[in-house]
Motif scaffolding. Structure first.
Motif, PDB file in Angstrom:
ATOM      1  N   UNK A 168      -5.946   3.363  -0.877  1.00  0.00           N
ATOM      2  CA  UNK A 168      -6.831   2.321  -1.824  1.00  0.00           C
ATOM      3  C   UNK A 168      -6.440   2.594  -2.920  1.00  0.00           C
ATOM      4  N   UNK A 170      -3.688   1.660  -6.223  1.00  0.00           N
ATOM      5  CA  UNK A 170      -2.608   0.652  -6.483  1.00  0.00           C
ATOM      6  C   UNK A 170      -1.604   0.821  -5.430  1.00  0.00           C
ATOM      7  N   UNK A 173      -2.379   0.458  -1.823  1.00  0.00           N
ATOM      8  CA  UNK A 173      -2.709  -0.692  -1.410  1.00  0.00           C
ATOM      9  C   UNK A 173      -1.328  -1.725  -1.093  1.00  0.00           C
ATOM     10  N   UNK A 174      -0.527  -1.605  -2.062  1.00  0.00           N
ATOM     11  CA  UNK A 174       0.701  -2.376  -1.857  1.00  0.00           C
ATOM     12  C   UNK A 174       1.527  -1.893  -0.646  1.00  0.00           C
ATOM     13  N   UNK A 176       0.072  -0.782   2.086  1.00  0.00           N
ATOM     14  CA  UNK A 176      -0.574  -1.472   3.159  1.00  0.00           C
ATOM     15  C   UNK A 176      -0.016  -2.861   3.393  1.00  0.00           C
TER      16      UNK A 176
ATOM     17  N   UNK B 100      -5.385  -7.572   4.458  1.00  0.00           N
ATOM     18  CA  UNK B 100      -6.036  -7.090   3.365  1.00  0.00           C
ATOM     19  C   UNK B 100      -7.112  -8.204   2.958  1.00  0.00           C
ATOM     20  N   UNK B 108      -3.237  -6.620  -6.095  1.00  0.00           N
ATOM     21  CA  UNK B 108      -1.657  -6.532  -6.000  1.00  0.00           C
ATOM     22  C   UNK B 108      -1.044  -7.313  -6.885  1.00  0.00           C
ATOM     23  N   UNK B 111      -1.145  -6.606 -10.605  1.00  0.00           N
ATOM     24  CA  UNK B 111       0.028  -5.582 -11.286  1.00  0.00           C
ATOM     25  C   UNK B 111       1.432  -6.048 -10.812  1.00  0.00           C
ATOM     26  N   UNK B 116       2.886   0.574 -10.221  1.00  0.00           N
ATOM     27  CA  UNK B 116       1.645   0.945  -9.683  1.00  0.00           C
ATOM     28  C   UNK B 116       1.249   2.600  -9.359  1.00  0.00           C
ATOM     29  N   UNK B 117       0.388   2.893  -9.816  1.00  0.00           N
ATOM     30  CA  UNK B 117       0.084   4.527  -9.846  1.00  0.00           C
ATOM     31  C   UNK B 117      -1.226   4.747  -8.945  1.00  0.00           C
ATOM     32  N   UNK B 119      -4.244   4.962  -9.581  1.00  0.00           N
ATOM     33  CA  UNK B 119      -5.720   4.759 -10.157  1.00  0.00           C
ATOM     34  C   UNK B 119      -6.226   3.703  -8.750  1.00  0.00           C
ATOM     35  N   UNK B 120      -7.377   3.520  -8.601  1.00  0.00           N
ATOM     36  CA  UNK B 120      -8.239   2.847  -7.610  1.00  0.00           C
ATOM     37  C   UNK B 120      -7.460   1.436  -7.785  1.00  0.00           C
ATOM     38  N   UNK B 121      -7.086   0.849  -6.598  1.00  0.00           N
ATOM     39  CA  UNK B 121      -6.756  -0.816  -6.589  1.00  0.00           C
ATOM     40  C   UNK B 121      -7.777  -1.874  -6.986  1.00  0.00           C
TER      41      UNK B 121
END
Lengths: 309, 273
Positions: A168, A170, A173-174, A176, B100, B108, B111, B116-117, B119-121
């Motif tokens: 979940x 960043x 998610x990418x 997934x 998704x 997505x 960013x 992309x780190x 942190x919560x998306x």
């Protein structure tokens, strides 16, 4: 009762494998046969280190890293050398068979006389609850077995929470989206190849962890123990999806994989108890996965066929 | 006006030295100034989509150079170029990740080209911004942010893809026949949206289209490709005077010339072979 507890515990330990297979198969859409080699690798590395006096926690961590490296190798073969994903997995799995024998130095390492995570947890259970059998909802269970079950449950839960959190973020998610639509992920500026390598590495890290824990629970590592485990993992994932009703939610899918693994292990334990020949187990697992993959489509076609008439 | 995009002598041959050899780009030279909205026209196989993909980095060109925003990106991999380029594809399924949710897809896009780190998306401020900006589509999707994007229609997905591609202002927007797979009503909607967003954000954009009508009514420049080269280039007053019929005439002219070429070749073959 010991049989039931044992089946539950093994099911929970193998749920780590199921989560790994879920990551490679469902999230990255790669049926990753490295699994068969990496679960053995995890067991082999952990067992070898333990008999050589390394403490079990370190041994388990090193085993996990070994699985991570194995998965990364498959990923590199697939993405950097453009070898078909399935073939990459087969190559690494085959190589791992020799590597595992090299690591162990023989085909089987017994751990019964060593201090392992399994024996540590058993001892802890005995120390806390005493060595008398205790009454759990009318069942008499040994504290050691109960402690093992709880420890396996905690391990599965912790792994599930970490996997859920990661996918979940960043970057998660990418990842997934990579299995879903790699073209789009590339167009949004992510290095799809790197993601695939990392995804396969993580999956196999989990699988090796599962193997390391499994070896310490059952008290030995064996060069043959990985055969057919990817199908086992698939069966767990598929049962889990049936249990959660094909949800899209990542959390539920993970919980489903854990329950699927436990339920499948229970079914197998019951079948074996009823006199199923253990030699037939792989055949039955394979047929089961085949049916689970084919039946939904077949049922749909049948329904449409009926609707036309 | 400085050139935002500068293509020099782009050449690309697919499957070289085989029976399937395709010389898709045969020396394309094109300068696009900052804020210009260019329509790319051409017959099938003229190299329109290949040109777009070459700029986006789907493959490396054999020869020539691509400069964008002052940087030579000829050898940049696709994911690196994404920092500068937003894209909408012909296939409505190509631009979004179906399993998704809408919100996750935008997380997505938010960013694009960035690190992309861990942190919560999804976070509250992004969700709020999402709701506001998706509401401007007037499709009622702002209340369905948690739905899988795969459950939406092609038109809705294409509108969202456009919004995703321009969420962070790109230096260059590439539109590859992004309405060709839609029904006429959705296509109109998406075209209108395209015009709005390009104008509002003052985007530099390249749009491939098959529709003469779209080419004439949109943007400030029309470039016609033929056999992997720029055949015609209309801008300024010449572009605004153009009618769809004029474009059709140009196509006929190209085709006629081609027939002549072939006849000449036939003649030569007959007399010398």
């Amino acid at each position: 009762m010991t049989l039931l507890l044992g089946a539950l515990t093994i099911g929970l330990i193998l749920s780590l494998l199921a989560m790994g297979v879920m990551i490679s198969f469902r999230i990255f859409s790669v049926p990753d046969i490295t699994t068969d080699g990496s679960i053995t690798l995890g067991a082999a590395v952990a067992a070898t280190l333990i008999v050589n006096g390394v403490d079990p926690v370190t041994a388990t961590l090193v085993a996990t890293v070994a699985g991570f490296v194995a998965g990364a190798t498959t990923g590199v073969l697939h993405t950097q050398f453009k070898i078909d994903a399935l073939l990459s997995g087969i190559l690494v799995m085959t190589a791992l068979y020799s590597i595992n024998l090299r690591v162990m130095g023989r085909s089987n390492i017994p751990l019964l006389s060593n201090r392992t995570l399994g024996s540590m947890v058993s001892d802890f259970g005995t120390a806390v609850f005493g060595s008398e059998r205790i009454n759990l909802l009318g069942w008499m269970v040994s504290p050691a077995d109960l402690a093992l079950l709880l420890a396996a449950l905690i391990a599965a839960a912790v792994a599930a929470v970490i996997v859920l959190w990661f996918f979940r973020t960043e970057v998660g998610t990418a990842m997934r989206a990579t299995g879903d639509n790699a073209q789009m992920v590339r167009a949004l500026g992510a290095n799809v190849e790197l993601y695939r390598i990392f995804g396969l590495a993580t999956a196999n890290g989990l699988i090796a962890l599962s193997g390391a824990l499994f070896a310490q629970y059952q008290g030995f590592a064996d060069a043959q123990m990985g055969i057919g485990m990817v199908v086992w993992g698939l069966a767990s994932v598929i049962i889990g999806e049936a249990l959660t009703g094909g949800t899209r939610s990542l959390g539920l899918t993970l919980v489903g994989a854990i329950f699927g693994s436990v339920l499948f292990r229970l079914l197998v334990a019951i079948a074996l108890r009823w006199g199923l020949n253990p030699n037939d187990l792989k055949l039955i697992t394979a047929v089961f996965v085949f049916a689970a993959l084919v039946l939904p489509g077949l049922a749909g076609r049948l329904r449409r066929g009926l609707a036309v008439k | 006006m400085t050139a935002m995009l500068s293509l020099k002598g782009l050449r690309k041959t697919f499957n070289p030295d085989t029976v399937n050899e395709v010389r898709a780009l045969q020396g394309v030279n094109l300068e696009v100034s900052d804020g210009s909205f260019v329509q790319l026209l051409g017959m099938n196989g003229s190299g329109k989509s290949t040109l777009l993909n070459a700029v986006a980095g789907s493959f490396f060109v054999d020869r020539g150079s691509i400069e964008l925003n002052g940087a030579d990106i000829t050898r940049w991999p696709e994911h690196r170029r994404a920092k500068l380029i937003g894209r909408v594809f012909q296939n409505p399924f190509s631009g979004t990740s179906p399993n998704l949710s809408i919100a996750e897809n935008f997380a997505l896009a938010a960013r694009r080209g960035e690190f992309r780190g861990l942190g919560w998306a999804l976070n509250r401020s992004l969700m709020k911004e999402l709701r506001d900006r998706i509401a401007t589509l007037r499709m009622g999707l702002e209340d369905r942010l948690d739905n899988a994007i795969g459950s939406l229609s092609g038109g809705q997905r294409q509108a969202l893809t456009l919004l995703m591609a321009t969420w962070r202002k790109p230096k260059l927007l590439l539109l590859d026949e992004h309405t060709a797979a839609l029904d006429p009503k959705s296509a109109d909607q998406v075209i209108q949206l395209t015009e709005e967003v390009v104008k509002r954000e003052k985007l530099t954009a390249l749009m491939v289209t098959h529709s003469m009508q779209q080419a004439v009514s949109l943007g400030d420049r029309i470039v016609m490709l033929h056999r992997g080269q720029v055949a015609h280039d209309f801008s300024g007053p010449a572009k605004s005077r153009l009618r769809p019929e004029d474009l059709v005439d140009r196509f006929h002219e190209i085709r006629r010339r081609e027939l002549l070429d072939e006849r000449a070749a036939e003649l030569l073959r007959n007399s010398y072979a």
